[in-house]
Scaffold this active site. Structure first.
Site, mmCIF file in Angstrom:
data_model
loop_
_atom_site.group_PDB
_atom_site.id
_atom_site.type_symbol
_atom_site.label_atom_id
_atom_site.label_comp_id
_atom_site.label_asym_id
_atom_site.label_seq_id
_atom_site.Cartn_x
_atom_site.Cartn_y
_atom_site.Cartn_z
ATOM 1 C CB CYS A 1 -17.869 -10.917 4.713
ATOM 2 S SG CYS A 1 -19.546 -11.437 5.028
ATOM 3 C CD GLN B 1 -3.092 -0.674 0.012
ATOM 4 O OE1 GLN B 1 -3.112 0.389 -0.577
ATOM 5 N NE2 GLN B 1 -3.952 -1.639 -0.284
ATOM 6 C CG HIS C 1 -3.771 -5.839 -8.015
ATOM 7 N ND1 HIS C 1 -4.896 -5.464 -7.326
ATOM 8 C CD2 HIS C 1 -3.183 -6.811 -7.282
ATOM 9 C CE1 HIS C 1 -4.981 -6.196 -6.222
ATOM 10 N NE2 HIS C 1 -3.956 -7.017 -6.173
HETATM 11 C C1 LIG Z 1 -3.796 -6.041 -1.501
HETATM 12 C C2 LIG Z 1 -2.802 -6.267 -0.426
HETATM 13 C C3 LIG Z 1 -2.075 -7.469 -0.356
HETATM 14 C C4 LIG Z 1 -2.336 -8.601 -1.305
HETATM 15 O O1 LIG Z 1 -1.842 -8.337 -2.585
HETATM 16 P P1 LIG Z 1 -2.358 -9.229 -3.815
HETATM 17 O O2 LIG Z 1 -1.506 -8.780 -4.948
HETATM 18 O O3 LIG Z 1 -3.793 -8.892 -3.993
HETATM 19 O O4 LIG Z 1 -2.138 -10.641 -3.435
HETATM 20 C C5 LIG Z 1 -1.138 -7.604 0.637
HETATM 21 N N1 LIG Z 1 -0.908 -6.621 1.522
HETATM 22 C C6 LIG Z 1 -1.569 -5.457 1.489
HETATM 23 C C7 LIG Z 1 -1.255 -4.409 2.495
HETATM 24 C C8 LIG Z 1 -2.547 -5.244 0.526
HETATM 25 O O5 LIG Z 1 -3.218 -4.098 0.506
#
Ligand SMILES: *Cc1c(COP(=O)(O)O)cnc(C)c1O
Length: 390
Positions: free
Chosen positions: A325, A179, A201
């Site tokens: 959920c 993030q 992504h």
């Molecule tokens: C989305 C997210 C993940 C998982 O990443 P993916 O590419 O969806 O497996 C891991 N850690 C954090 C903090 C995320 O926001």
């Protein structure tokens, strides 16, 4: 109806330049990067270019980058890989209480298998404190995992400070930077960590490609065995189109040649100020600590977050509750609970996360429709409580 996407911490739209690069690779570069012939070498070149871009983005060496399927796999590889390779009786794994499920559930799966695990709590601002971490570290600790920015509330953890503390005790440090990449500067040397996860992504790249940065010399066991791809650290033919897209997303951030039309932090602040002033009984969760600029987690007193999410969706507005959920029952967010909020407050909280494509008009529209929706939900809740004799 114009649709407004305010869930960029769940996933982001693919930037046009990234989509073009991904599509080109999908169409034109079908060779296997491990093949010796020209097709293979062409694919290998594309893979190397992506690796260099990702490395440059985080201040790393290309050889330290392992491509994975995303953040979840990177977190799994870091934690399981280090746990299995640890020597000298270091069998304890430590993580922050507000980590992503990909860290928490991995620790849970390993608890009692490869060693013991422990979680470090956060203060009421949503931050892991050095004192809290120091208490959890023992001479048996192999690894500490502390996320850089939290996905639900956006708080930035003092990773450099925590990492220094851990390294002093010979403990390896992993940070989930999924993030923070694309939102704040991320530099692996400055952070002083040993492993870092990122996911394409979450910064306008395609799904299915991420990376784990592994500091040179760090002992780690591969979790997928087979071919010798990724210097023996992750077997399997590479997902080349998505990895090329990840590289393009990294280059886009490095060059910032597609500046966002409105400043995201400015929009988030406008949204937050608008909600706080127009909707009574609201409060920002985690607002007292440093945060990434796109995230706002707000509690709406007396409102079920799930109902609010659905009502907003009917208006074409996408947000998230940030709570998982599980088996039909809505669990209050572990992040908000760890900060000491009541289950009630945790279950009345909504995450707004902004990004590429959002405009002032989007924000103003949300601030316009929210008061009416919240009034209606509160009135319904009040009637329900009265009917139940409460
Ligand atoms: C989305 C997210 C993940 C998982 O990443 P993916 O590419 O969806 O497996 C891991 N850690 C954090 C903090 C995320 O926001």
């Amino acid at each position: 109806m114009t649709r407004i996407y305010l869930d960029h911490n769940a996933t982001t739209p693919v930037a046009p330049s990234v989509a073009d690069a991904t599509a080109r690779a999908l169409r034109d570069v079908f060779g296997n990067p491990s093949s010796v012939h020209a097709w293979g070498q062409e694919a290998k070149t594309a893979l190397d270019e992506a690796r260099s871009a990702v490395a440059r983005l985080i201040g790393a060496e290309p050889t330290e980058i392992v491509f994975t399927s995303g953040g979840s796999e990177s977190n799994n590889l870091a934690i399981r890989g280090v746990a299995e390779a640890a020597r000298g009786g270091r069998r304890r794994l430590v993580a922050g209480a507000i980590e992503h499920e990909a860290v928490l559930r991995t620790l849970k799966a390993l608890d009692g298998q490869v060693g013991t695990t422990a979680l470090v709590g956060v203060d009421e601002r949503g931050v892991v404190t050095p004192e809290g971490l120091a208490e959890a570290l023992t001479d048996e600790t192999a690894l500490v995992s502390v996320m850089h920015a939290n996905n639900e509330i956006g708080t930035i953890q003092p990773v450099a400070e925590l990492a220094a503390l851990a390294r002093d005790r010979g403990v390896l440090v992993h940070t989930d930077a999924v993030q923070s990449v694309g939102k704040i500067p991320v530099d692996v040397r400055g952070l002083g960590v040993d492993l870092l996860s990122l996911s394409g992504h979450k910064f306008n790249g395609p799904k299915g490609a991420g990376a784990l940065w592994i500091r040179r010399g760090t002992r780690l066991h591969a979790q997928l065995t087979g071919g010798r791809q990724e210097r023996n650290r992750r077997a399997g033919t590479e997902n080349l189109p998505a990895i090329v897209g990840l590289g393009a997303a990294a280059r886009r951030l490095l060059e910032a040649h597609e500046p966002e039309p409105d400043d995201v932090t400015g929009l988030r602040d406008r949204l937050e100020a608008g909600i706080l002033s127009e909707v009574p009984g609201t409060a920002v969760n985690g607002g007292g600590s440093p945060r990434v600029g796109n995230t706002s987690n707000i509690s709406f007193h007396g409102v079920e977050a799930e109902s609010l999410l659905i009502a907003l969706d009917l208006e074409g507005i996408a947000v998230s509750t940030g709570s998982a959920c599980s088996s039909g029952t809505l669990e209050p967010s572990h992040v908000l609970r760890a900060m000491g909020f009541s289950p009630h407050r945790a279950q009345s909280s909504i995450r707004f996360s902004l990004g590429l494509g959002n405009t002032r008009a989007d924000v103003d529209r949300v601030v316009e429709v929210l008061p009416g929706i919240v009034d209606r939900l509160r009135a319904l809740a009040g009637r329900g409580a009265a009917a139940a004799g409460r």
